[in-house]
Each structure stands twice: as C-alpha cells, then as structure tokens.
Design a protein around this motif. Structure first.
Motif, PDB file in Angstrom:
ATOM      1  N   GLU A   1       0.828  -1.208   0.000  1.00 18.98           N
ATOM      2  CA  GLU A   1       0.000   0.000   0.000  1.00 18.98           C
ATOM      3  C   GLU A   1       0.864   1.261   0.000  1.00 18.98           C
ATOM      4  O   GLU A   1       0.610   2.211  -0.746  1.00 18.98           O
ATOM      5  N   SER A   2       1.919   1.255   0.826  1.00 22.25           N
ATOM      6  CA  SER A   2       2.784   2.426   0.925  1.00 22.25           C
ATOM      7  C   SER A   2       4.036   2.065   1.709  1.00 22.25           C
ATOM      8  O   SER A   2       4.140   0.965   2.266  1.00 22.25           O
ATOM      9  N   TYR A   3       4.978   2.990   1.748  1.00 19.97           N
ATOM     10  CA  TYR A   3       6.145   2.820   2.612  1.00 19.97           C
ATOM     11  C   TYR A   3       6.617   4.205   3.043  1.00 19.97           C
ATOM     12  O   TYR A   3       6.316   5.222   2.415  1.00 19.97           O
ATOM     13  N   ARG A   4       7.374   4.232   4.131  1.00 18.28           N
ATOM     14  CA  ARG A   4       7.905   5.502   4.625  1.00 18.28           C
ATOM     15  C   ARG A   4       9.251   5.270   5.299  1.00 18.28           C
ATOM     16  O   ARG A   4       9.604   4.131   5.628  1.00 18.28           O
TER      17      ARG A   4
ATOM     18  N   GLN B   1       3.824  -0.815   4.454  1.00 15.79           N
ATOM     19  CA  GLN B   1       2.443  -1.142   4.796  1.00 15.79           C
ATOM     20  C   GLN B   1       1.887  -2.096   3.742  1.00 15.79           C
ATOM     21  O   GLN B   1       1.819  -1.751   2.558  1.00 15.79           O
TER      22      GLN B   1
ATOM     23  N   ALA C   1      -3.155  -5.769   6.106  1.00 15.71           N
ATOM     24  CA  ALA C   1      -2.080  -5.492   7.055  1.00 15.71           C
ATOM     25  C   ALA C   1      -1.813  -6.689   7.956  1.00 15.71           C
ATOM     26  O   ALA C   1      -2.735  -7.232   8.554  1.00 15.71           O
TER      27      ALA C   1
ATOM     28  N   GLU D   1       5.122  -5.139  12.257  1.00 12.70           N
ATOM     29  CA  GLU D   1       5.716  -4.147  11.383  1.00 12.70           C
ATOM     30  C   GLU D   1       6.603  -4.833  10.347  1.00 12.70           C
ATOM     31  O   GLU D   1       7.342  -5.773  10.667  1.00 12.70           O
TER      32      GLU D   1
END
Length: 250
Positions: A212-215, A225, A229, A233
């Motif tokens: 979905e995303s990353y940061r 993510q 989910a 983590e």
C-alpha cells in the motif's frame, strides 16, 4: 479403491487395516510393505494403486527415500508418531499427515479431503497438483495451497504477499485468506517474477499490488504497509532500502 500400505510396525498396520475396513467397503489392500526396499520393489512394478499409506520412519530409512528411487503416481497419506516431518510430507504427494495412534475421525477426514481433490481436479490428482505446482516454465503462474483440510489453486496475480511463521510458509490472497504452502520462502523467491515480487526481509515476500505504501524509518530503514495489514511491522533493512525504492519505481 486399491490401497497399498507401507508400515513396519505390525500393530500399527493391523489397526490401519481395521479402520479402513470400517470406513470404506470398497477398499482393497493390494500390498503391505515393511521397508523402503520392499516398497520400491513393489512400486517399480508399476501397479495400479489409488492411494498409499506411508509410515515415515521405516526399519531401513525414511519413506521419503522411496521418492528418490521410484516415481510415485498416486496420492499419499503419511502416518507417523512424529510431527517434524510435516513439510517434507507435503513436498511429496502427501494429501494428509496423520499422527499415531490413528483415530477413525482423522482417517475419515483424510478420505473427505481426497474426494474433494478428485472433484476439484477433473484429471489425475497428482498430475494436476504437479502441473500447478511446478508450472510449465521457470516462473510460477499459480500455487496450490492448503486451506483447512482442502487444497486451493491460487493464481499468482491474486497473491498479495508470502510470509513465514514458525518455519511454515503462507500466502495471503486478495480476500485476506491465509493459506499454507509446502516450500520455504527461499525456494518460492526463485520461482517468482522479480518485477512483480520483492523479498522485503527474511520473513516476507510482497507483490507490487500487496504494498500500500512505505515511509522512512529509523537508521535508513523503511517501514512498509502491506494489504491486508499483518500483525507486525514490516521493515526493509538499510542495505536493501535503495534497491526496494528502485523496484517500486519500475
């Protein structure tokens, strides 16, 4: 139904035969082998067998040695007093893994699974499983995974990610179902399209659609993510962070 039994313990073999006769009136015991050597000799004659029951620890080795010496062309139900061979069993033609002492209910459930496989695949069960699991080219198009007592064919483009937990591999599909696989992640990684799947870390392989995303995370790492989910983590190490970003931009 023609059944062969590979079991070196006489009481265990007698109990199995007794349970089989109580459960199925159509059972015909065509062979009883007590060792790897006897089983190989029997199977080399290419007999017509619908189902094999195999004890794992035989008096001259493990029953897995049989598969190294002769082609087994029918489903196998493994019976054993030990649970550590489960993954090895499902890497062969295993459709179930029953712990001794055998229980009538477990055996009945194994036959139910066999019938479900027959209804799911119109052709021979083993050939169907092998064609799906091995694929016709280097990269996999689908996987057969275990869901409860049944097996389910899952196209690769419906897989969000793979993960490992307690030395067992799982896949998660778009519906969020968690299904058991019979291979470690290292083997799976070699069978997946590297443009579509990325080995995030030791425990996870994700598809591009499953991210979905990353940061940014601490010390140059990345926090990813996944969809759906997971409970933990998902971290990309500092060493793999730049490679992961490049892969995401392809």
């Amino acid at each position: 139904m023609k059944v062969a039994i590979i079991e070196d313990e006489i009481p265990a073999r007698q109990q199995l035969i007794s349970l089989l006769k109580k459960l199925r009136s159509d059972i015909e015991i065509v062979n009883e082998s007590t060792s790897v050597k006897e089983a190989v000799a029997f199977l080399q004659r290419a007999p017509v067998v619908d189902l094999l029951f195999m004890d794992i620890q035989l008096n001259d080795g493990l029953s897995f040695d049989i598969f190294k010496k002769v082609s087994v062309s029918c489903p196998v139900i493994f019976t054993t007093a030990f649970d550590q061979y489960m993954l090895d069993a499902f890497r062969q033609n295993g459709i179930d893994y029953l712990l001794k002492p055998l229980k009538k209910a477990d055996l009945a459930q194994a036959f139910t699974k066999l019938e479900k496989l027959k209804s799911h695949f119109s052709s021979d069960i083993v050939d169907a499983l092998r064609s799906v699991q091995e694929g016709q080219s280097g990269l996999r198009k689908r996987f057969v995974a275990k869901k409860g007592v049944s097996f389910k064919s899952v196209p690769v483009d419906e897989i969000q990610y793979f993960f490992s937990e307690h030395k067992v591999s799982f896949l998660v599909n778009r519906e969020g179902e968690k299904l058991i696989l019979d291979k470690p992640l290292t083997d799976l990684e070699n069978e997946l399209d590297p443009d579509v799947f990325f080995r995030i870390n030791r425990k996870y392989i994700a598809s591009i659609s499953g991210i979905e995303s990353y940061r940014s995370f601490e010390k140059g790492k990345l926090l990813v993510q996944l969809i759906p989910a997971p409970r933990e983590e998902i971290i990309v190490s500092q060493e793999k962070a730049s490679v992961f970003k490049e892969w995401m931009e392809k």
